[in-house]
Write a protein that holds these residues in place. Structure first.
Motif, PDB file in Angstrom:
ATOM      1  N   LEU A  87       8.248  72.605   7.068  1.00 55.55           N
ATOM      2  CA  LEU A  87       9.593  72.910   6.585  1.00 55.55           C
ATOM      3  C   LEU A  87      10.057  71.839   5.612  1.00 55.55           C
ATOM      4  CD1 LEU A  87      11.442  74.010   9.871  1.00 55.55           C
ATOM      5  CD2 LEU A  87      10.482  75.466   8.078  1.00 55.55           C
ATOM      6  N   THR A  88      11.007  72.215   4.774  1.00 52.69           N
ATOM      7  CA  THR A  88      11.629  71.288   3.834  1.00 52.69           C
ATOM      8  C   THR A  88      12.928  70.784   4.455  1.00 52.69           C
ATOM      9  OG1 THR A  88      10.696  72.545   2.012  1.00 52.69           O
ATOM     10  CG2 THR A  88      12.513  71.058   1.483  1.00 52.69           C
ATOM     11  N   ARG A  89      13.132  69.485   4.375  1.00 49.67           N
ATOM     12  CA  ARG A  89      14.310  68.889   5.003  1.00 49.67           C
ATOM     13  C   ARG A  89      15.556  69.083   4.139  1.00 49.67           C
ATOM     14  NH1 ARG A  89      14.794  65.944   9.427  1.00 49.67           N
ATOM     15  NH2 ARG A  89      12.657  65.226   9.534  1.00 49.67           N
ATOM     16  N   ILE A  90      15.966  70.357   4.038  1.00 46.66           N
ATOM     17  CA  ILE A  90      17.249  70.701   3.426  1.00 46.66           C
ATOM     18  C   ILE A  90      17.961  71.535   4.487  1.00 46.66           C
ATOM     19  CG2 ILE A  90      18.475  71.812   1.528  1.00 46.66           C
ATOM     20  CD1 ILE A  90      15.883  71.664  -0.095  1.00 46.66           C
ATOM     21  N   VAL A  91      18.734  70.872   5.325  1.00 48.52           N
ATOM     22  CA  VAL A  91      19.394  71.532   6.443  1.00 48.52           C
ATOM     23  C   VAL A  91      20.861  71.707   6.082  1.00 48.52           C
ATOM     24  CG1 VAL A  91      19.878  71.445   8.914  1.00 48.52           C
ATOM     25  CG2 VAL A  91      17.758  70.438   8.032  1.00 48.52           C
ATOM     26  N   GLU A  92      21.275  72.957   5.910  1.00 46.55           N
ATOM     27  CA  GLU A  92      22.663  73.234   5.569  1.00 46.55           C
ATOM     28  C   GLU A  92      23.549  73.019   6.796  1.00 46.55           C
ATOM     29  OE1 GLU A  92      23.138  76.894   3.427  1.00 46.55           O
ATOM     30  OE2 GLU A  92      21.487  76.398   2.069  1.00 46.55           O
ATOM     31  N   ASP A  93      24.819  72.795   6.546  1.00 41.47           N
ATOM     32  CA  ASP A  93      25.769  72.482   7.623  1.00 41.47           C
ATOM     33  C   ASP A  93      25.759  73.518   8.736  1.00 41.47           C
ATOM     34  OD1 ASP A  93      26.500  70.156   6.346  1.00 41.47           O
ATOM     35  OD2 ASP A  93      28.291  71.024   5.408  1.00 41.47           O
ATOM     36  N   SER A  94      25.560  74.783   8.401  1.00 44.18           N
ATOM     37  CA  SER A  94      25.584  75.840   9.413  1.00 44.18           C
ATOM     38  C   SER A  94      24.485  75.664  10.462  1.00 44.18           C
ATOM     39  CB  SER A  94      25.438  77.219   8.762  1.00 44.18           C
ATOM     40  OG  SER A  94      24.155  77.368   8.149  1.00 44.18           O
ATOM     41  N   MET A  95      23.415  74.951  10.121  1.00 42.13           N
ATOM     42  CA  MET A  95      22.289  74.777  11.040  1.00 42.13           C
ATOM     43  C   MET A  95      22.326  73.467  11.809  1.00 42.13           C
ATOM     44  SD  MET A  95      20.140  77.116  11.662  1.00 42.13           S
ATOM     45  CE  MET A  95      18.925  76.116  12.510  1.00 42.13           C
ATOM     46  N   SER A 142      19.347  70.887  17.293  1.00 45.58           N
ATOM     47  CA  SER A 142      18.986  70.135  18.505  1.00 45.58           C
ATOM     48  C   SER A 142      18.301  71.032  19.542  1.00 45.58           C
ATOM     49  CB  SER A 142      20.218  69.464  19.104  1.00 45.58           C
ATOM     50  OG  SER A 142      21.141  70.447  19.532  1.00 45.58           O
ATOM     51  N   LYS A 143      18.564  72.326  19.496  1.00 48.38           N
ATOM     52  CA  LYS A 143      17.918  73.265  20.414  1.00 48.38           C
ATOM     53  C   LYS A 143      16.408  73.335  20.165  1.00 48.38           C
ATOM     54  CE  LYS A 143      18.104  78.132  21.748  1.00 48.38           C
ATOM     55  NZ  LYS A 143      18.695  79.440  21.492  1.00 48.38           N
ATOM     56  N   TYR A 144      15.984  72.901  18.990  1.00 46.90           N
ATOM     57  CA  TYR A 144      14.576  73.004  18.595  1.00 46.90           C
ATOM     58  C   TYR A 144      13.908  71.640  18.428  1.00 46.90           C
ATOM     59  CZ  TYR A 144      16.233  77.683  17.800  1.00 46.90           C
ATOM     60  OH  TYR A 144      16.805  78.915  17.981  1.00 46.90           O
ATOM     61  N   HIS A 145      14.520  70.598  19.009  1.00 50.69           N
ATOM     62  CA  HIS A 145      13.978  69.248  18.846  1.00 50.69           C
ATOM     63  C   HIS A 145      12.575  69.100  19.432  1.00 50.69           C
ATOM     64  CE1 HIS A 145      15.415  68.879  22.979  1.00 50.69           C
ATOM     65  NE2 HIS A 145      14.551  67.904  23.095  1.00 50.69           N
ATOM     66  N   ASP A 146      12.207  69.983  20.361  1.00 58.21           N
ATOM     67  CA  ASP A 146      10.893  69.895  20.994  1.00 58.21           C
ATOM     68  C   ASP A 146       9.775  70.489  20.139  1.00 58.21           C
ATOM     69  OD1 ASP A 146      12.217  72.438  21.529  1.00 58.21           O
ATOM     70  OD2 ASP A 146      10.472  72.924  22.774  1.00 58.21           O
ATOM     71  N   LEU A 147      10.122  71.225  19.097  1.00 59.99           N
ATOM     72  CA  LEU A 147       9.099  71.854  18.264  1.00 59.99           C
ATOM     73  C   LEU A 147       8.489  70.835  17.301  1.00 59.99           C
ATOM     74  CD1 LEU A 147      10.818  75.260  17.398  1.00 59.99           C
ATOM     75  CD2 LEU A 147       9.020  74.819  19.088  1.00 59.99           C
ATOM     76  N   PRO A 148       7.178  70.835  17.181  1.00 56.93           N
ATOM     77  CA  PRO A 148       6.516  69.874  16.286  1.00 56.93           C
ATOM     78  C   PRO A 148       6.546  70.357  14.832  1.00 56.93           C
ATOM     79  CG  PRO A 148       4.867  71.190  17.400  1.00 56.93           C
ATOM     80  CD  PRO A 148       6.214  71.635  17.937  1.00 56.93           C
ATOM     81  N   ILE A 149       7.648  70.093  14.190  1.00 54.23           N
ATOM     82  CA  ILE A 149       7.830  70.509  12.795  1.00 54.23           C
ATOM     83  C   ILE A 149       7.361  69.380  11.885  1.00 54.23           C
ATOM     84  CG2 ILE A 149       9.541  71.129  11.045  1.00 54.23           C
ATOM     85  CD1 ILE A 149      11.206  72.313  13.433  1.00 54.23           C
ATOM     86  N   GLU A 150       6.633  69.746  10.851  1.00 53.30           N
ATOM     87  CA  GLU A 150       6.193  68.777   9.855  1.00 53.30           C
ATOM     88  C   GLU A 150       7.123  68.902   8.651  1.00 53.30           C
ATOM     89  OE1 GLU A 150       1.933  68.839   9.210  1.00 53.30           O
ATOM     90  OE2 GLU A 150       1.657  69.548  11.274  1.00 53.30           O
ATOM     91  N   TRP A 151       7.960  67.871   8.483  1.00 51.27           N
ATOM     92  CA  TRP A 151       9.008  67.902   7.471  1.00 51.27           C
ATOM     93  C   TRP A 151       8.525  67.355   6.142  1.00 51.27           C
ATOM     94  CZ3 TRP A 151      13.350  70.421   8.589  1.00 51.27           C
ATOM     95  CH2 TRP A 151      13.703  70.592   9.933  1.00 51.27           C
ATOM     96  N   SER A 152       9.148  67.848   5.104  1.00 53.04           N
ATOM     97  CA  SER A 152       8.905  67.356   3.752  1.00 53.04           C
ATOM     98  C   SER A 152      10.253  67.240   3.057  1.00 53.04           C
ATOM     99  CB  SER A 152       8.023  68.361   3.003  1.00 53.04           C
ATOM    100  OG  SER A 152       8.109  68.170   1.613  1.00 53.04           O
TER     101      SER A 152
END
Length: 170
Positions: free
Chosen positions: A63-71, A76-86
């Motif tokens: 995923l791309t680390r562009i997190v809009e305010d709505s998200m 935090s509900k998905y903190h356990d998922l191993p996401i590879e950020w860019s």
């Protein structure tokens, strides 16, 4: 006068399929290159990722680390998922990142025409999109991707698993 100019063209000299075959050692790799928001269907993408990992452990999500305010409150509900950020990438690096993945997912609730899906298709990735991406008109189910209903993580996961069978087959 009746022709609309598409200012969101895709540079096909940059976004093109990988020249080398997919490395057999690479785990199934999913990607979404747009911003993360409710409008883009991010919660459904993350729920689908959780479902896919329950069937194919080790699956990656880029995923791309562009997190809009709505998200922000929902992430935090998905903190356990191993996401590879860019971080947001210039097009040359974005094209390489797309070629390092297997399936592009955009479960958007509303779009005009999702250029990110077009870039993924130009890069040779099957796409899993909703009828609300604008790119759905270019998807031939079973040929270059799948069109799934909005707000349906099970349908997204099902489409991903269908393509995973093809991609991971020896």
């Amino acid at each position: 006068q009746q022709i609309l100019r598409n200012v969101y063209q895709v540079n096909l000299s940059r976004f093109s399929p990988a020249r080398e075959p997919r490395p057999a050692s690479r785990p199934l790799t999913l990607i979404c290159t747009g911003s993360l928001s409710l409008r883009k269907g991010t919660p459904y993408l993350l729920e689908a990722f959780r479902l896919v990992r329950s069937k194919i452990p080790g699956t990656r999500l880029l995923l791309t680390r562009i997190v809009e305010d709505s998200m922000r409150p929902i992430m935090s509900k998905y903190h356990d998922l191993p996401i590879e950020w860019s971080p947001p990438l210039p097009h040359a690096q974005l094209a390489e990142r797309l070629r390092s993945a297997d399936i592009f997912i955009l479960p958007s609730l509303e779009e005009g025409l999702a250029r990110t899906a077009l870039e993924a298709m130009a890069s040779g990735l099957p796409v899993v999109v909703t009828p609300h991406t604008g790119a759905n008109d270019l998807v031939e189910p079973g040929v270059n991707g799948e069109v799934v209903p909005i707000r349906d993580p099970q349908a997204i996961a099902g489409a991903v698993l269908k393509w995973a069978e093809k991609i991971l087959a020896p």
